[in-house]
Design a protein around this motif. Sequence first.
Motif, mmCIF file in Angstrom:
data_model
loop_
_atom_site.group_PDB
_atom_site.id
_atom_site.type_symbol
_atom_site.label_atom_id
_atom_site.label_comp_id
_atom_site.label_asym_id
_atom_site.label_seq_id
_atom_site.Cartn_x
_atom_site.Cartn_y
_atom_site.Cartn_z
ATOM 1 N N LEU D 150 -7.067 -3.411 12.105
ATOM 2 C CA LEU D 150 -5.635 -3.210 11.873
ATOM 3 C C LEU D 150 -5.107 -2.401 13.043
ATOM 4 C CD1 LEU D 150 -5.947 -2.126 8.140
ATOM 5 C CD2 LEU D 150 -5.112 -4.346 8.979
ATOM 6 N N GLU D 153 -2.656 2.171 11.401
ATOM 7 C CA GLU D 153 -2.696 2.617 10.004
ATOM 8 C C GLU D 153 -2.634 4.145 9.930
ATOM 9 O OE1 GLU D 153 -2.517 2.518 6.879
ATOM 10 O OE2 GLU D 153 -2.105 0.383 6.666
ATOM 11 N N THR D 205 0.822 -3.971 7.203
ATOM 12 C CA THR D 205 -0.575 -4.174 6.793
ATOM 13 C C THR D 205 -0.733 -5.312 5.788
ATOM 14 O OG1 THR D 205 -1.099 -1.871 7.257
ATOM 15 C CG2 THR D 205 -2.524 -3.003 5.676
ATOM 16 N N LYS D 207 0.648 -7.979 5.583
ATOM 17 C CA LYS D 207 0.767 -9.307 6.187
ATOM 18 C C LYS D 207 -0.552 -9.753 6.831
ATOM 19 C CE LYS D 207 5.728 -8.777 6.946
ATOM 20 N NZ LYS D 207 6.797 -8.398 7.883
ATOM 21 N N ASN D 208 -1.503 -8.835 6.931
ATOM 22 C CA ASN D 208 -2.791 -9.150 7.555
ATOM 23 C C ASN D 208 -3.620 -10.054 6.640
ATOM 24 O OD1 ASN D 208 -5.815 -8.550 7.731
ATOM 25 N ND2 ASN D 208 -5.074 -7.758 9.685
ATOM 26 N N ASN D 210 -6.833 -10.696 6.284
ATOM 27 C CA ASN D 210 -8.005 -10.117 5.623
ATOM 28 C C ASN D 210 -7.589 -9.193 4.480
ATOM 29 O OD1 ASN D 210 -10.635 -10.890 6.955
ATOM 30 N ND2 ASN D 210 -9.430 -10.350 8.759
#
Lengths: 266, 266, 266, 266
Positions: D150, D153, D205, D207-208, D210
């Motif tokens: 990421l 964060e 985050t 939208k990630n 994983n």
Amino acid sequence: MKVVIFNEYTKNQLQPIGKKAYKNGLHKEIATIFEGTEVQVKFLSTLKDLLEHTENDITAQSLADVDVLIWWAHCNHQDVPDEVVDAIIKRVHEGMGIIFLHSAHFSKVIQKLLGTPCSLTWRECGEAERIWTADRDHPISQGIEQGFRLPHEEMYGEHFNIPKPDDVIFIGWYQGGDVFRSGVTFTRGEGRIFYFQPGHETFPTYKNPNIRKIIFNATLWCGKEEDKIQKVNKKYKDAPNVHPCEQVHKLFHAVGRVKQGKEVDE
Amino acid sequence: MKVVIFNEYTKNQLQPIGKKAYKNGLHKEIATIFEGTEVQVKFLSTLKDLLEHTENDITAQSLADVDVLIWWAHCNHQDVPDEVVDAIIKRVHEGMGIIFLHSAHFSKVIQKLLGTPCSLTWRECGEAERIWTADRDHPISQGIEQGFRLPHEEMYGEHFNIPKPDDVIFIGWYQGGDVFRSGVTFTRGEGRIFYFQPGHETFPTYKNPNIRKIIFNATLWCGKEEDKIQKVNKKYKDAPNVHPCEQVHKLFHAVGRVKQGKEVDE
Amino acid sequence: MKVVIFNEYTKNQLQPIGKKAYKNGLHKEIATIFEGTEVQVKFLSTLKDLLEHTENDITAQSLADVDVLIWWAHCNHQDVPDEVVDAIIKRVHEGMGIIFLHSAHFSKVIQKLLGTPCSLTWRECGEAERIWTADRDHPISQGIEQGFRLPHEEMYGEHFNIPKPDDVIFIGWYQGGDVFRSGVTFTRGEGRIFYFQPGHETFPTYKNPNIRKIIFNATLWCGKEEDKIQKVNKKYKDAPNVHPCEQVHKLFHAVGRVKQGKEVDE
Amino acid sequence: MKVVIFNEYTKNQLQPIGKKAYKNGLHKEIATIFEGTEVQVKFLSTLKDLLEHTENDITAQSLADVDVLIWWAHCNHQDVPDEVVDAIIKRVHEGMGIIFLHSAHFSKVIQKLLGTPCSLTWRECGEAERIWTADRDHPISQGIEQGFRLPHEEMYGEHFNIPKPDDVIFIGWYQGGDVFRSGVTFTRGEGRIFYFQPGHETFPTYKNPNIRKIIFNATLWCGKEEDKIQKVNKKYKDAPNVHPCEQVHKLFHAVGRVKQGKEVDE
């Protein structure tokens, strides 16, 4: 899902006392648990076959597409060839599930997977056993009657010399005054393991509906029936040398180290 | 308390790069951790000795009074004789503690105790590592600085292919972007096990005060310094046939069973 | 080490049936476990005191130097004031050990520490209980007779609705056919917790030598007698904002974020 | 399967910095994870609604048929009414799953379920995080890229003051030098719990891919998608008085005890 059921099929099982409980061997009785389901049962060599010098077909190849191996053994653990043991352990590490029934606690395979002697106390006098669920959340305990009763079983009692289990699902109570962690799980590599104590060869334990459902549930769990679990990870033994993701500025030039067998000065 | 420190003492350690970190071998450095304490250090054969055909003195006998064995190894795991492995495992089952350092994760002994390949990812570029305490309650983490820093270490990263540990005490952070469960415990039989990742042979890791204190704490814990813990249970493999405590009325006469090899009618 | 023993001291205990088992209340019997040792016992208010409007002295202040609190309760859980519960929980988080005996499984304190209803099955018919050690390595089980017998106890049976324990040390067997995880440990914050099932107020259970030794062992363990364990960590609730150890170049200037309440452009 | 997504939807989220990350609030983004699946998403009151005195619809009734509650909160934990907290906990005990995202570690609900302060260290400087899988066997980690990254964060670091988790599935690595047990599971009563650290409100985050897959997997797991798991056990708080299964001869006449409030002589 493909399941192999292994049985020693020696001694008591070939005598009237054993045939009274299971006419054709307890592996055939266990197989009926899966009748009418999508679980396919396959039999490979019994230990009786191996002792009679029938060709051994428990090999890396024959286990290659097996999802779960069910292993029943009581008396002849030392007669199982080491290459069979090694083939099974490799497959467990790759993701094959394995269920150890009753005296299989003393098999070479479980001892090598758990790393302990797996000793316990025991008594054979046909006393009653009750099976209590301590973990109500686990897939293996779903639909099982709390504290169900087996009229006769061989007693296996604490202390059970195993590693701390991932889950203690069932606890056994015996008429003679003992208890046992009778249903426990472990994971080794990608493979799931379930040990389950009931199943002395002279009592018709595998005809009991709760016992049958536990074995069925355990087979689905060990076989990772949830399709979200990858069944095989062939790279289970890889120890790859990996590149740093994050910038490690100039480390290769800043630190004294051995690189490709040569010393590098700072 | 008696401690044996094993070291391969081969390859890098005999080269300038290794001698710069530890002049006389890292086992000698580790031994200084116990100077001035009541812990007695003993050296048995190194692997260098075994490879040079010096007599092997790592035996059931020489380990009989040892409380904790510290095992450092990196490159020659397959050269350790099987009888040495078996003697050590027997002693762990009896209650001897064992500490596996750094690449000992690939030793035969730990693989047989844990039952897994113990594979991981790795990288050798001298990056920094930080060690974080995840379990503040464990005796091994007492007095250790949270997140202490090692300027250079070999990276060992997840996934670490081990059974679920009893406790995850330390987690390692690496400059290059990886993490590792770098300090974990297990129990096998009566023996306590601690695996601890830092300690590449070309970095002076065993001179770091936090590392030294962790090894000291782990030695006391694995050695069951608490006097309330029985250090040796010689009956660890017994599987005794036991009499029922509670009355099990007439079971011997009421149930069909095999008793001393004979069938008994109901 | 300083120990406080709490007892409801109501109902049965004040009747002939209770006085026959423990003349002056079971807390006084438990206190004799520590006679002649370095453990100092202190009594604070009983619940009887609180119900009679005697001043409550179970406070943050009176608990400040207490190492272990032993809590026996059966019938009046809802009468314990919330400020007493909160003071105890704060101290457990700071590092005070706590032992919950018998029906204390339904106390407000344990329910708030464990986060579960702690329900179970029960039966009061004076049946025999046996206590089996499942974890031989734990300090609490040292010196305890395997499978020792209590002639009469209240039955508490599975399913016991608790979180997965850190350790299942003892398993209870009951004459009537039930089992129970009767000795289990947890950790919350810096505090160690032991729940132990035996101890119905009308049976002289706390006079049994194995029961007494278990309570003694548990007191040392919960009190972190090992001097290497820090007994109090007053910062247990801190959530500090920490500076990065490693260089995080220009992050403060490179990323859109809220800093001190203001938006910062990239 | 029915899922409720709760969001504070206050402060940053209503400012440009938050709207840039998630135009309509992050709960709306999380909801898109389930688009095109059989999981039905429902929204109840946000905390913004409650603070604006819109009627509270988070009640025992509205949660009665909910399988999983996803809880995102950061700043206003103390503003959540206690009756909301109690209704949620009752439902978790009955079998509703719950996923705590990011700063929900400080919510009243998780603190009451875990029994610990849930404190940690933190830092907000937009550093990179990587997420490593430590448990490859768990349904929540299936299909997740090992060590995915990421770019920005908020850092949450060890020590994380929680009980020993049932499973440590993910470990977070931060650019600034910290680590965190960033994905952990617990069980309380019949309910499964997953805490997952990423998700600061000013970074995209959720939208990630994983992160989205982890939340999807966790929803199935917490919701017991495996049809073999009973979803609701309404008797979770029962403590039934049960009859002995096994014969306990004459115990009612042989033992002094209190029975229905009366003393009974031996």
